[in-house]
Scaffold this motif. Structure first.
Motif, mmCIF file in Angstrom:
data_model
loop_
_atom_site.group_PDB
_atom_site.id
_atom_site.type_symbol
_atom_site.label_atom_id
_atom_site.label_comp_id
_atom_site.label_asym_id
_atom_site.label_seq_id
_atom_site.Cartn_x
_atom_site.Cartn_y
_atom_site.Cartn_z
ATOM 1 N N UNK A 294 0.807 -1.206 0.000
ATOM 2 C CA UNK A 294 0.000 0.000 0.000
ATOM 3 C C UNK A 294 0.842 1.258 0.000
ATOM 4 N N UNK A 295 1.946 1.246 0.757
ATOM 5 C CA UNK A 295 2.827 2.415 0.805
ATOM 6 C C UNK A 295 3.451 2.686 -0.552
ATOM 7 N N UNK A 296 3.852 1.637 -1.259
ATOM 8 C CA UNK A 296 4.436 1.824 -2.591
ATOM 9 C C UNK A 296 3.400 2.364 -3.572
ATOM 10 N N UNK A 297 2.162 1.911 -3.462
ATOM 11 C CA UNK A 297 1.119 2.446 -4.334
ATOM 12 C C UNK A 297 0.849 3.912 -4.021
ATOM 13 N N UNK A 298 0.863 4.261 -2.734
ATOM 14 C CA UNK A 298 0.716 5.675 -2.363
ATOM 15 C C UNK A 298 1.831 6.495 -2.990
ATOM 16 N N UNK A 299 3.064 5.997 -2.898
ATOM 17 C CA UNK A 299 4.212 6.706 -3.468
ATOM 18 C C UNK A 299 4.079 6.843 -4.973
ATOM 19 N N UNK A 300 3.702 5.760 -5.649
ATOM 20 C CA UNK A 300 3.551 5.812 -7.096
ATOM 21 C C UNK A 300 2.486 6.798 -7.537
ATOM 22 N N UNK A 301 1.346 6.803 -6.840
ATOM 23 C CA UNK A 301 0.269 7.728 -7.200
ATOM 24 C C UNK A 301 0.661 9.163 -6.925
ATOM 25 N N UNK A 302 1.366 9.393 -5.822
ATOM 26 C CA UNK A 302 1.804 10.756 -5.496
ATOM 27 C C UNK A 302 2.787 11.269 -6.538
ATOM 28 N N UNK A 303 3.720 10.433 -6.959
ATOM 29 C CA UNK A 303 4.691 10.853 -7.982
ATOM 30 C C UNK A 303 3.999 11.093 -9.314
ATOM 31 N N UNK A 304 3.016 10.259 -9.633
ATOM 32 C CA UNK A 304 2.283 10.454 -10.887
ATOM 33 C C UNK A 304 1.504 11.762 -10.885
ATOM 34 N N UNK A 305 1.004 12.157 -9.715
ATOM 35 C CA UNK A 305 0.193 13.358 -9.612
ATOM 36 C C UNK A 305 1.023 14.621 -9.482
ATOM 37 N N UNK A 306 2.131 14.568 -8.743
ATOM 38 C CA UNK A 306 2.842 15.789 -8.375
ATOM 39 C C UNK A 306 4.233 15.939 -8.988
ATOM 40 N N UNK A 307 4.741 14.938 -9.676
ATOM 41 C CA UNK A 307 6.091 15.039 -10.227
ATOM 42 C C UNK A 307 6.074 14.774 -11.726
ATOM 43 N N UNK B 54 7.927 12.426 -13.096
ATOM 44 C CA UNK B 54 8.512 11.096 -13.298
ATOM 45 C C UNK B 54 7.872 10.420 -14.504
ATOM 46 N N UNK B 55 8.667 9.663 -15.226
ATOM 47 C CA UNK B 55 8.178 8.993 -16.420
ATOM 48 C C UNK B 55 7.160 7.922 -16.067
ATOM 49 N N UNK B 56 6.363 7.552 -17.056
ATOM 50 C CA UNK B 56 5.363 6.509 -16.849
ATOM 51 C C UNK B 56 6.019 5.191 -16.465
ATOM 52 N N UNK B 57 7.204 4.923 -17.043
ATOM 53 C CA UNK B 57 7.917 3.685 -16.709
ATOM 54 C C UNK B 57 8.361 3.685 -15.253
ATOM 55 N N UNK B 58 8.787 4.856 -14.761
ATOM 56 C CA UNK B 58 9.217 4.955 -13.367
ATOM 57 C C UNK B 58 8.086 4.659 -12.401
ATOM 58 N N UNK B 59 6.927 5.274 -12.630
ATOM 59 C CA UNK B 59 5.793 5.018 -11.739
ATOM 60 C C UNK B 59 5.288 3.589 -11.903
ATOM 61 N N UNK B 60 5.341 3.061 -13.116
ATOM 62 C CA UNK B 60 4.915 1.677 -13.333
ATOM 63 C C UNK B 60 5.800 0.707 -12.554
ATOM 64 N N UNK B 61 7.085 1.019 -12.450
ATOM 65 C CA UNK B 61 8.001 0.169 -11.688
ATOM 66 C C UNK B 61 7.639 0.168 -10.209
ATOM 67 N N UNK B 62 7.309 1.337 -9.677
ATOM 68 C CA UNK B 62 6.910 1.426 -8.265
ATOM 69 C C UNK B 62 5.603 0.676 -8.041
ATOM 70 N N UNK B 63 4.646 0.856 -8.946
ATOM 71 C CA UNK B 63 3.379 0.137 -8.822
ATOM 72 C C UNK B 63 3.597 -1.376 -8.882
ATOM 73 N N UNK C 42 1.404 -5.189 -18.111
ATOM 74 C CA UNK C 42 1.030 -4.601 -19.397
ATOM 75 C C UNK C 42 1.265 -3.097 -19.434
ATOM 76 N N UNK C 43 1.288 -2.455 -18.267
ATOM 77 C CA UNK C 43 1.505 -1.008 -18.243
ATOM 78 C C UNK C 43 2.919 -0.630 -18.680
ATOM 79 N N UNK C 44 3.835 -1.605 -18.745
ATOM 80 C CA UNK C 44 5.190 -1.334 -19.235
ATOM 81 C C UNK C 44 5.253 -1.297 -20.763
#
Length: 274
Positions: free
Chosen positions: A74-87, A89-98, A165-167
């Motif tokens: 859950x913490x990693x998903x929170x981090x990924x969503x926060x980076x997607x919303x506020x930074x 970061x590339x789609x690949x980067x957030x996909x890796x965290x997710x 598939x998101x990669x």
């Protein structure tokens, strides 16, 4: 043995609580979640009857794995969503965290299933709990705890397809919706079904508000997280006519808040042990 079954509670074909009148005049109460999570069977006017030491150790370890996995996932998903919303970061980067978060969710789902498989079983005649040999797998759809955790585990596997598939790069709108969005929707639906079964288990087939029950809070937070994940998934549909998401903000915030619910529930679950 002088004992008689007095009342069974639950919903549909599922029994979540059984009550017996014992020969000595006491009343024994077996609850599905209490036996699975804490290895206990309540006896009114007396101390709870517990499963053996080996069973309690087993439940404690599996609970710790599940709780830690859902907290980290859950913490990693929170981090990924926060980076997607506020930074930026590339789609690949957030996909890796997710994806890393999804691995933890899958581990937590499987640990929860194994805990249900190896939960102490009730012995009606003796009003006690017995432990059978350890198993990594079983098929018991007639038990609500097994069905709830199995559907949860299945949901994490479907989410894994979505996250893998998101990669993929260069997908058309139709491919995005079929390969990424559709598994996301199926996974969210399975999470909702699993959560509803867990609500039925803890509330014994009726609506309830058990503010003093740690299990109820865990189940309620997980179900709220599932609803928020579903909202995020609906907002993540790619419109064929524009090639854009229905709402990027709702998708990110739904994922962030839903994942936060799962993370908090994971922390609380760490305290629900024998």
């Amino acid at each position: 043995m002088g004992n008689s079954e007095e009342r069974a509670e639950g919903a549909g074909p599922f029994t979540t609580r059984l009550t017996w009148r014992l020969e000595a005049g006491d009343t024994a109460v077996w609850e599905s979640r209490a036996a699975r999570k804490r290895g206990t069977l309540a006896v009114r006017e007396s101390s709870p009857r517990r499963a053996g030491a080996a069973a309690l150790t087993r439940l404690r370890r599996l609970n710790g794995i599940a709780a830690g996995s859902f907290t980290f996932g859950g913490t990693l998903f929170v981090l990924g969503a926060a980076l997607a919303q506020f930074s930026a970061m590339s789609a690949t980067g957030t996909a890796t965290i997710y994806f890393a978060g999804g691995v933890f969710f899958t581990l937590g789902g499987y640990a929860s299933l194994v805990q249900a498989i190896n939960a102490p079983r009730r012995e009606s005649a003796a009003a006690s709990l017995t432990t059978h040999r350890f198993r990594w797998w079983s098929y018991e759809p007639g038990r609500i705890d097994w069905l709830s955790t199995f559907v949860l585990f299945a949901g994490t596997l479907v989410f894994g397809i979505n996250l893998l598939d998101s990669f993929l790069q260069g997908l058309t709108v139709q491919q995005m919706n079929r390969l990424v969005w559709a598994p996301d929707m199926v996974g969210c639906l399975l999470f909702l079904i699993s959560g509803q079964l867990a609500v039925v288990e803890v509330c014994h087939g009726r609506l309830c508000l058990e503010r003093r029950s740690l299990g109820w809070w865990i189940v309620a937070l997980n179900q709220l997280g599932s609803v928020l994940f579903m909202v995020a998934a609906l907002a993540a549909f790619t419109r064929p006519e524009t090639g854009s998401l229905v709402s990027v903000g709702i998708a990110n915030w739904g994922t962030l808040t839903g994942a936060l619910c799962f993370a908090v529930a994971g922390v609380l679950q760490a305290f629900e042990h024998p």
